[in-house]
Design a protein around this motif. Structure first.
Motif, PDB file in Angstrom:
ATOM      1  N   LEU A  92       0.835  -1.214   0.000  1.00 47.88           N
ATOM      2  CA  LEU A  92       0.000   0.000   0.000  1.00 47.88           C
ATOM      3  C   LEU A  92       0.865   1.259   0.000  1.00 47.88           C
ATOM      4  CD1 LEU A  92      -2.946  -0.817   2.417  1.00 47.88           C
ATOM      5  CD2 LEU A  92      -2.996  -0.615  -0.058  1.00 47.88           C
ATOM      6  N   LEU A 122     -10.218 -16.154   7.827  1.00 50.92           N
ATOM      7  CA  LEU A 122      -9.876 -14.839   7.283  1.00 50.92           C
ATOM      8  C   LEU A 122      -8.952 -14.983   6.085  1.00 50.92           C
ATOM      9  CD1 LEU A 122      -9.384 -12.803  10.555  1.00 50.92           C
ATOM     10  CD2 LEU A 122     -10.917 -12.186   8.709  1.00 50.92           C
ATOM     11  N   SER A 143     -10.800 -16.304   3.072  1.00 48.90           N
ATOM     12  CA  SER A 143     -11.542 -15.250   2.368  1.00 48.90           C
ATOM     13  C   SER A 143     -10.572 -14.301   1.661  1.00 48.90           C
ATOM     14  CB  SER A 143     -12.479 -14.502   3.312  1.00 48.90           C
ATOM     15  OG  SER A 143     -11.775 -13.791   4.268  1.00 48.90           O
ATOM     16  N   VAL A 182     -10.977 -13.489  -2.211  1.00 46.32           N
ATOM     17  CA  VAL A 182     -11.051 -12.137  -2.764  1.00 46.32           C
ATOM     18  C   VAL A 182     -10.064 -12.004  -3.912  1.00 46.32           C
ATOM     19  CG1 VAL A 182     -10.433  -9.746  -2.273  1.00 46.32           C
ATOM     20  CG2 VAL A 182     -11.968 -10.942  -0.760  1.00 46.32           C
ATOM     21  N   MET A 187      -4.339  -4.738 -10.466  1.00 49.16           N
ATOM     22  CA  MET A 187      -3.942  -3.930  -9.325  1.00 49.16           C
ATOM     23  C   MET A 187      -5.059  -3.825  -8.295  1.00 49.16           C
ATOM     24  SD  MET A 187      -0.915  -2.846  -9.183  1.00 49.16           S
ATOM     25  CE  MET A 187      -0.626  -1.242  -8.447  1.00 49.16           C
ATOM     26  N   GLN A 188      -6.318  -3.837  -8.774  1.00 52.50           N
ATOM     27  CA  GLN A 188      -7.468  -3.812  -7.864  1.00 52.50           C
ATOM     28  C   GLN A 188      -7.380  -4.943  -6.842  1.00 52.50           C
ATOM     29  OE1 GLN A 188     -11.335  -4.172  -9.561  1.00 52.50           O
ATOM     30  NE2 GLN A 188     -11.319  -2.052 -10.213  1.00 52.50           N
ATOM     31  N   THR A 236      -4.716  -4.326  -4.213  1.00 56.57           N
ATOM     32  CA  THR A 236      -5.041  -3.312  -3.215  1.00 56.57           C
ATOM     33  C   THR A 236      -6.084  -3.819  -2.231  1.00 56.57           C
ATOM     34  OG1 THR A 236      -4.657  -1.689  -4.938  1.00 56.57           O
ATOM     35  CG2 THR A 236      -5.657  -0.904  -2.918  1.00 56.57           C
ATOM     36  N   ILE A 237      -7.175  -4.401  -2.742  1.00 57.93           N
ATOM     37  CA  ILE A 237      -8.216  -4.805  -1.788  1.00 57.93           C
ATOM     38  C   ILE A 237      -7.730  -5.962  -0.922  1.00 57.93           C
ATOM     39  CG2 ILE A 237     -10.176  -3.917  -3.102  1.00 57.93           C
ATOM     40  CD1 ILE A 237     -10.730  -6.614  -4.122  1.00 57.93           C
ATOM     41  N   VAL A 255      -5.737  -4.397   1.855  1.00 51.73           N
ATOM     42  CA  VAL A 255      -6.615  -3.790   2.859  1.00 51.73           C
ATOM     43  C   VAL A 255      -7.228  -4.872   3.749  1.00 51.73           C
ATOM     44  CG1 VAL A 255      -8.782  -2.558   3.143  1.00 51.73           C
ATOM     45  CG2 VAL A 255      -7.099  -1.721   1.530  1.00 51.73           C
ATOM     46  N   LEU A 256      -7.663  -5.969   3.109  1.00 52.49           N
ATOM     47  CA  LEU A 256      -8.261  -7.057   3.876  1.00 52.49           C
ATOM     48  C   LEU A 256      -7.250  -7.668   4.844  1.00 52.49           C
ATOM     49  CD1 LEU A 256     -10.990  -8.401   4.027  1.00 52.49           C
ATOM     50  CD2 LEU A 256     -10.114 -10.194   2.572  1.00 52.49           C
ATOM     51  N   ILE A 274      -4.920  -6.122   6.413  1.00 54.09           N
ATOM     52  CA  ILE A 274      -4.825  -5.260   7.595  1.00 54.09           C
ATOM     53  C   ILE A 274      -6.031  -5.493   8.503  1.00 54.09           C
ATOM     54  CG2 ILE A 274      -4.780  -2.862   8.377  1.00 54.09           C
ATOM     55  CD1 ILE A 274      -3.194  -2.233   5.823  1.00 54.09           C
ATOM     56  N   PHE A 275      -7.209  -5.635   7.892  1.00 52.24           N
ATOM     57  CA  PHE A 275      -8.409  -5.946   8.684  1.00 52.24           C
ATOM     58  C   PHE A 275      -8.209  -7.239   9.470  1.00 52.24           C
ATOM     59  CE2 PHE A 275     -12.511  -3.702   8.209  1.00 52.24           C
ATOM     60  CZ  PHE A 275     -12.027  -2.568   7.612  1.00 52.24           C
ATOM     61  N   VAL A 283      -5.866  -6.811  12.416  1.00 50.68           N
ATOM     62  CA  VAL A 283      -6.456  -6.111  13.559  1.00 50.68           C
ATOM     63  C   VAL A 283      -7.472  -7.021  14.260  1.00 50.68           C
ATOM     64  CG1 VAL A 283      -7.881  -4.140  14.217  1.00 50.68           C
ATOM     65  CG2 VAL A 283      -6.103  -3.851  12.524  1.00 50.68           C
ATOM     66  N   ASP A 284      -8.141  -7.850  13.477  1.00 51.19           N
ATOM     67  CA  ASP A 284      -9.239  -8.651  14.009  1.00 51.19           C
ATOM     68  C   ASP A 284      -8.758  -9.767  14.929  1.00 51.19           C
ATOM     69  OD1 ASP A 284     -12.051  -8.670  13.865  1.00 51.19           O
ATOM     70  OD2 ASP A 284     -11.962 -10.602  12.852  1.00 51.19           O
TER      71      ASP A 284
END
Lengths: 226, 230
Positions: free
Chosen positions: B65, B127, B130, B134, B141-142, B145-146, B149-150, B152-153, B156-157
């Motif tokens: 990122l 996690l 998934s 994804v 590139m999409q 990136t997503i 982001v996932l 990082i989620f 944290v989770d």
């Protein structure tokens, strides 16, 4: 101040769109109502009031989670029509304002569903609260926000995938599990009166703060992903 | 580089064999649980590796990122590391869960229980499943990136899950390596060999996947370039 105004503009736009179509609320209402009926038939709450009290907190949140999932995908569909999302990307306004506006709008929709269907749940499951009912005033908004903030964020994420109707629950459910556990435990604590809900309300509050922060921080990256 | 990879893999395989020998024949049989305790020599190393690779994934994702606007070549390398470590995570945590289930029935009398550590690992596995889904259902590139982001989620989770389940209920034995449990020295030896072996094997797998992914990236870039020129 400008930021708050942008959030308000996004929020009022979403509220106006929903007011004109009422698509999301009607879909969520009928879906949650059906879930309440199906669960009530499956678990026979009149015959076993103690079991009903112990499981109905979980069932209520399950119903809301499923209903919210169906509505959240639709909430971004509005932005896809006529390439609105591309226009949003080109504006100099803060991208996270778009996210916050939509998250607050979705929160209000799910909250409206809760206000209408909460009493229906109590009715079908023959519930009467044995614990301290005032905690529900904290649990319901905190729990709803936990579902909605992540749901709104992950919906825009799954917007960029093929097969996105399936993708949102695939990513939302695992991420939401600690919040789900906390809201179900807190609600069960209030309904049964067997233990104190404060610890779980704190967990829920912490979860809300953490995920609201990272959603706002990362939204720009997801919006501009290509 | 290639010969180093083959050497590394050969050493990892030899260590896996030696670790098997140590765990099966050299380490003493545990007093209360009997031979079934030997699963532990695979269960713990698998889960240790499964705890390290998500960190690799998350650091590589953050690097992606941060770099994707400035240095696209470095960002693509970071993404290849992220995907390779996510795949190894799913494999190792999955095997760790499976070995735990096999051990749970004779030791606890139940196959599965939702306690702090088992739930956290199950969720870690879900996690990352998934995460891979994804990536499978998006492209270019999409997707990178997503997925970042996932990741990082997920990062944290997982600690939140661990803490909240711990307040809820706990049955898993306390950590044997750092906690109050104690092991015979011969058990430590078998544990150590297996931990080293599985760690090296995980690195070998990630290495191979990284090399393959880099080739795929380069092929895709070349194809895109050709399409633009045509």
């Amino acid at each position: 101040m400008k930021y708050v105004r942008t959030v308000w503009l996004h929020l009022s736009k979403d509220l106006r769109l929903e007011w004109r179509s009422r698509d999301a609320i009607i879909a969520m209402l009928s879906f949650t109502l059906l879930i309440a009926v199906v669960f009530a038939l499956a678990f026979d709450p009149t015959g076993q009031p103690t079991t009903a009290r112990a499981v109905s907190g979980g069932l209520l949140w399950m119903g809301l989670l499923f209903a919210a999932t169906t509505a959240l995908n639709g909430s971004w569909d509005r932005e896809r029509r006529n390439q609105v999302l591309d226009a949003q990307r080109m504006t100099p306004a803060a991208p996270s304002a778009l996210f916050l506006g939509k998250a607050i709008a979705n929160f209000l929709f799910v909250a409206a569903v809760e206000v209408i269907l909460g009493p229906v749940f109590f009715l079908f499951f023959n519930l009467h609260v044995l614990g301290d009912a005032k905690w529900l005033a904290a649990i319901l908004p905190l729990g709803t926000w936990a579902l909605v903030v992540n749901g709104t964020f992950l919906a825009v994420l799954s917007l960029r995938t093929r097969n996105r109707a399936m993708m949102l629950p695939m990513v939302l459910f695992p991420v939401a599990i600690p919040a789900l556990l906390a809201m179900v435990q807190a609600t069960t604590a209030v309904l049964t009166g067997e233990f104190e809900p404060q610890l779980w309300i704190r967990v829920l509050f912490g979860y809300d703060v953490i995920f609201t922060t990272i959603s706002i921080l990362l939204f720009e990256a997801v919006l501009n992903a290509e | 580089m290639k010969s180093l990879f083959y050497l590394w893999t050969a050493v990892a395989l030899a260590l896996l064999g030696y670790g098997f020998y140590q765990g099966m024949y050299v380490a003493p049989t545990e007093a209360t649980m009997g031979p079934v305790q030997r699963i532990f020599y695979w269960h713990v190393p698998l889960n240790i590796v499964g705890e390290i690779t998500p960190y690799v994934n998350m650091i590589a994702s953050i690097a992606f990122l941060a770099l994707r606007r400035k240095n696209i070549a470095a960002a693509l390398k970071a993404d290849a590391i992220a995907l390779a470590s996510a795949e190894v995570t799913v494999l190792f945590v999955g095997l760790g869960l499976l070995s735990g289930i096999l051990w749970g029935k004779p030791a606890w009398g139940i196959w599965w229980t939702f306690d702090a550590r088992t739930t956290t690992f199950l969720l870690l596995w879900l996690l990352y499943v998934s995460y891979l889904l994804v990536r499978r259902y998006s492209s270019g590139m999409q997707a990178y990136t997503i997925a970042a982001v996932l990741s990082i989620f997920a990062g944290v989770d997982v600690p939140i899950v661990f803490m909240s389940i711990r307040w809820w209920r706990t049955q898993h034995p306390s950590p044997v390596l750092t906690g109050e449990g104690s092991m015979a020295p011969a058990m430590w030896v078998a544990m150590g060999w297996n931990a080293a072996a599985w760690l090296m094997w995980a690195v070998a797998l990630m290495w191979a996947r990284y090399a393959i992914l880099r080739r795929e990236q380069k092929r895709n870039q070349a194809e895109a370039l050709r399409a633009m020129e045509a």
